[in-house]
Design a protein around this motif. Sequence first.
Motif, mmCIF file in Angstrom:
data_model
loop_
_atom_site.group_PDB
_atom_site.id
_atom_site.type_symbol
_atom_site.label_atom_id
_atom_site.label_comp_id
_atom_site.label_asym_id
_atom_site.label_seq_id
_atom_site.Cartn_x
_atom_site.Cartn_y
_atom_site.Cartn_z
ATOM 1 N N ARG A 57 -3.877 -2.607 2.647
ATOM 2 C CA ARG A 57 -2.955 -2.580 1.526
ATOM 3 C C ARG A 57 -3.571 -1.919 0.332
ATOM 4 N NH1 ARG A 57 -2.334 -8.237 1.373
ATOM 5 N NH2 ARG A 57 -3.991 -8.303 -0.241
ATOM 6 N N ASP A 88 0.106 0.097 11.277
ATOM 7 C CA ASP A 88 1.312 -0.132 10.094
ATOM 8 C C ASP A 88 0.660 0.713 8.709
ATOM 9 O OD1 ASP A 88 3.893 -0.924 8.992
ATOM 10 O OD2 ASP A 88 2.629 -2.345 7.770
ATOM 11 N N SER A 89 -0.630 0.311 8.597
ATOM 12 C CA SER A 89 -1.244 0.807 7.344
ATOM 13 C C SER A 89 -1.459 2.302 7.268
ATOM 14 C CB SER A 89 -2.623 0.145 7.143
ATOM 15 O OG SER A 89 -2.681 -1.201 7.041
ATOM 16 N N LYS A 92 1.894 3.634 6.486
ATOM 17 C CA LYS A 92 2.353 3.490 4.979
ATOM 18 C C LYS A 92 2.009 4.648 4.386
ATOM 19 C CE LYS A 92 3.908 -1.557 5.125
ATOM 20 N NZ LYS A 92 3.477 -2.645 4.647
ATOM 21 N N ARG A 127 9.964 6.697 10.628
ATOM 22 C CA ARG A 127 10.017 6.821 9.303
ATOM 23 C C ARG A 127 9.696 8.442 8.663
ATOM 24 N NH1 ARG A 127 5.891 3.432 7.371
ATOM 25 N NH2 ARG A 127 7.278 1.777 7.302
#
Length: 484
Positions: A57, A88-89, A92, A127
């Motif tokens: 995060r 996922d990190s 992002k 994405r």
Amino acid sequence: NSIRNLVPSFDHELVYNVLHGAKNSEHALQFFRWVERSNLFEHNRETHLKIIEILGRASKLNHARCILLDMPKKGLEWDEDMWVLMIDSYGKEGIVQESVKLFQKMEELGVERTIKSYDALFKVIMRRGRFMMAKRYFNKMLSEGIEPTRHTFNVMIWGFFLSGKVETANRFFEDMKSREISPDVITYNTMINGYCRVKKMEEAEKYFVEMKGKNIEPTVVTYTTLIKGYVSVDQVDDALRLVEEMKGYGIKPNAITYSTLLPGLCNAEKMSEARSILKEMVDKYIAPTDNSIFMRLISSHCKVGNLDAAADVLKAMIRLSVPTEAGHYGVLIENYCKAGQYDQAVKLLDKLIEKDIIVRPQSTLHMEPSAYNPIVEYLCNNGQTSKAEALVRQLMKLGVQDPTALNTLIRGHSQEGSPDSAFELLKIMLRRKVDSEKSAYDSLVQSYLKKSEPADAKAALDSMIENDHLPDSSLFRSVMESLF
């Protein structure tokens, strides 16, 4: 040592809660390492998962990766959730290649990959518009005997639309149904949004009707998406129809719905409808997602000549706790002046000056010359040059050095019998190399003559000549005669 004195033993609950409650990722990492190095606690799966989540995060991905890869050295087994978190990190952060490498490394290291890992990968690569890569991995997934879920198809369809691959998205939608996976509200919202993006409103409406036919209730997202689509193709009447329909079904429009609709109403010059929508927002205390709409509303109301409605927009901003700026007032002041409603323009100007709105540091919308020059001229022609000067001096604090406004002020002060105030402004102009006008000098010299101050009249005349303005012979003669 002070921590050791306070806490005699470090159990799982304590360590996990300290990590979970850490407000700073660096502190969390230091604590994670400290309890381990000090042999106070042996980290387990849950504390590893928590620190990987915290570091991911905070974009500290290299630290998180090292902690993940070091787990077997501590006798801990990997599980899929940890790798999914890392995939996922990296995604992002836009580092797609690292997400793909981690996904591949799972296979190399014998970490089981289920639909969960594939879904995470699809989301990351879609994405970034890598739809061909997504199709390859989708086929690989099928060859491994892993069946796609509704969520898988939702992600894939979303990604294809994102890349403008409408036909491919539609094929996947049909494939989904052929596998007897029922589309849900997210699927239909995705299909509707995809067709709205490419401005195919008949197709979007078709899926809207289909979802209702299958007793899948549209949400505020469904309606807002369709409204946005209709606004984009200038079919604002259809957008209004949908607003009424959603209200009829008890679905409340939200800030995004209203913010989507209002620009379309302005474009179509449906300003009475826009006024009603804004009133509805104020009554429900719903502020728009983008404050630029207020300038659109003010300008559009002024364009159709409804200055009262434009003024109501300012009041709505205040009631919605949206900061008003000089630019908002400026548009209204300009249009009041054009309409000859100078009293209203002056009232607005008084608020501007009184509340120091012009010089607010956070302001992004400033008064345009077309707004302040007419009101400055009106005030100077009607014995209120001091008020006009207060406005201009606030503008000067922002770096505005408008020759039209400054010359008007000089004429205003001169006509009101205050040549010293006029000359002071003139000197400021000369120091700042702002162009002066012959008419301003004429007024200044004549004002000194009227006050029987020949020496000052001569000084003003000299300045006039020095700055390349040739005085009329009659003015020159009047000054010379006043001296002797």
